[in-house]
Design an enzyme around this catalytic site. Structure first.
Site, PDB file in Angstrom:
ATOM      1  N   ASP A  13       0.905  -1.275  -0.039  1.00  0.00           N
ATOM      2  CA  ASP A  13       0.024   0.025   0.058  1.00  0.00           C
ATOM      3  C   ASP A  13       0.703   1.331  -0.113  1.00  0.00           C
ATOM      4  OD1 ASP A  13      -2.307  -1.491   0.496  1.00  0.00           O
ATOM      5  OD2 ASP A  13      -1.644  -1.803   2.331  1.00  0.00           O
ATOM      6  N   HIS A  41      -4.571  -1.450  -6.597  1.00  0.00           N
ATOM      7  CA  HIS A  41      -3.574  -0.193  -6.649  1.00  0.00           C
ATOM      8  C   HIS A  41      -4.880   0.861  -7.253  1.00  0.00           C
ATOM      9  CE1 HIS A  41      -2.702  -2.793 -10.192  1.00  0.00           C
ATOM     10  NE2 HIS A  41      -2.780  -1.587 -10.870  1.00  0.00           N
TER      11      HIS A  41
END
EC number: 6.3.4.4
Length: 437
Positions: A13, A41
């Protein structure tokens, strides 16, 4: 010509999607080399937010070939829904190519993943429940279903018969879950195969041809270094290899083909799921970072745990991946803070250590040793060069570069493409000649 690997230098992340999207402008081929729909993403283009799990970020560039490599695991239902979403947004998907040897997540993988996690109780790992671990497990046991198998009904029937018998036995007798129907799975997955067939290729051959033609190849990793199966905080890890070495295995290339490795790290640290996290914050500071950084998982929607930047795991990521430079993301999330802490070492059993310990029990006992830096308390989101950054923000970046012992090539100060400071072209610029202390 340069072949570049982009990896996450923390627990995932980190903002790899945005960085890969930016670098894809210089790439002829983008290769996703590991992971599955457990990673996500987010890319922002012209006020449109596109959330992808399997499709490489380079799909947004009309001349870029996007490959999903052999090291990935494919959930065809989710992949097809992403392709449909891209078509709805007038994005050409003909450039997407899928390795025939990538393994396929089956319905029993998801059921087993969720059942096993629930059974762990207080010892749960924090899996996304998407079936990734069981898919990789079947791959290792050599009973997995590959993309090439769902292109032919006779082959799928042969390949599926024994594994489904085993899995139904486990589902019924251990977890009291109703067995899955063989014919229903055959019908469902042959339909998936028919839709995916135009995209299926010999991925390794395509990459080798591109390399011989001296094309620019970008290898896109999912998750992050500390989630690597061998080099992360085991057992609180993923089931594949997000580190740079995983690119060679997952894409089928030799290490000499790789010219550079770029690590992506947030200006602070986050983690999803279970496992030790030395710099984790609680209370209002944690809430502030979570709110400002919109720290909720793309895949699960789970709130991410937030903490200060950890230079110890950062240096470890530099070493494990052989990083040439860094991209620091979400610097703007720190804009309002009066002071900012950075972990420079740990205290373990009353001793100071400056290295990551792979013993998870010891790692869980590590207490962070911080250095405190002044905050800049002004907005960075409109800055487009280093010179425009507040002086104390520059001090912070230089401190991180010195601590990590690698230069910083990119600074991201917002989710949009233009909210980026390119210190030096990380692909074609001089190696190790970027922002350092």
């Amino acid at each position: 010509m340069a072949n570049v690997v982009v990896i996450g230098a923390q627990w995932g992340d980190e903002g790899k999607g945005k960085i890969t999207d930016l670098l894809s402008r210089s790439a002829d081929v983008v290769v996703r080399y590991q992971g599955g729909v457990n990673a996500g993403h987010t890319i922002v283009v012209k006020d449109k937010v596109l959330k992808l799990h399997l499709i490489p970020s380079g799909i947004l560039y009309p001349d870029t070939i996007c490959l999903i490599g052999s090291g990935t695991v494919i959930d065809p239902k989710i992949m097809l829904s992403e392709l449909d979403m891209l078509v709805e947004n007038q994005i050409d998907i003909s450039r997407l190519q899928l390795a025939s040897t990538a393994h396929v997540t089956m319905p029993y993988h998801r059921l087993l993943d969720q059942a096993m996690e629930q059974r762990r109780g207080n010892n749960r790992i924090g899996t996304t429940g998407r079936g990734i671990g069981p898919t990789y497990s079947d791959k290792s046991e050599r009973i997995g279903i590959r993309v090439i198998d769902i292109l032919n009904e006779d082959k799928l029937r042969t390949r599926l018969a024994d594994p489904l018998r085993q899995k139904n036995n486990i589902l019924e007798k251990i977890y009291a879950i109703s067995p899955l129907d063989f014919e229903e799975i055959i019908k469902e997955y042959i339909e998936y195969g028919n839709r995916l067939a135009p995209h299926v290729v010999d991925c390794t051959r395509v990459i080798h041809q591109a390399a011989r033609a001296r094309k620019n190849i970008l290898f896109e990793g999912a998750q992050g270094t500390l989630l690597d199966l061998d080099h992360g905080t085991y057992p609180y890890v993923t089931s594949s290899h997000p580190v740079s070495g995983g690119a060679c295995i997952g894409a089928g290339v030799g290490p000499t083909l790789i010219d550079r490795v770029i690590g992506v790290a947030k200006a602070y640290t986050t983690r999803v799921g279970e496992g030790p996290f030395p710099t984790e914050l609680e209370g209002s500071l944690n809430d502030h970072l979570c709110s400002r950084g919109k720290e909720f998982g793309t895949t699960t929607g789970r709130r991410r745990r937030c903490g200060w930047f950890d230079g110890v795991i950062g240096r470890y990521a530099v070493d494990v991946n052989g990083l040439d430079c860094l991209a620091i993301t979400k610097l703007d999330v720190l804009d309002e803070l009066e002071e900012i802490k950075v972990c420079v070492a740990y205290e373990l059993n009353n001793e100071r250590i400056d290295y990551f310990t792979s013993n998870v029990e010891d790692f869980s006992k590590c207490k962070p040793i911080f250095e405190t830096l002044p905050g800049w308390q002004s907005s960075t989101s409109d800055c487009r060069s280093l010179e425009e950054l507040p002086e104390k923000a520059m001090m912070y970046l230089k401190f991180l570069a010195e601590l990590m012992e690698v230069p910083i090539a990119i600074v991201s100060i917002g989710p949009n493409r233009d909210q980026t400071i390119i210190v030096e072209d990380p692909i074609h610029g001089p190696k190790r000649a970027l922002l350092a202390a």
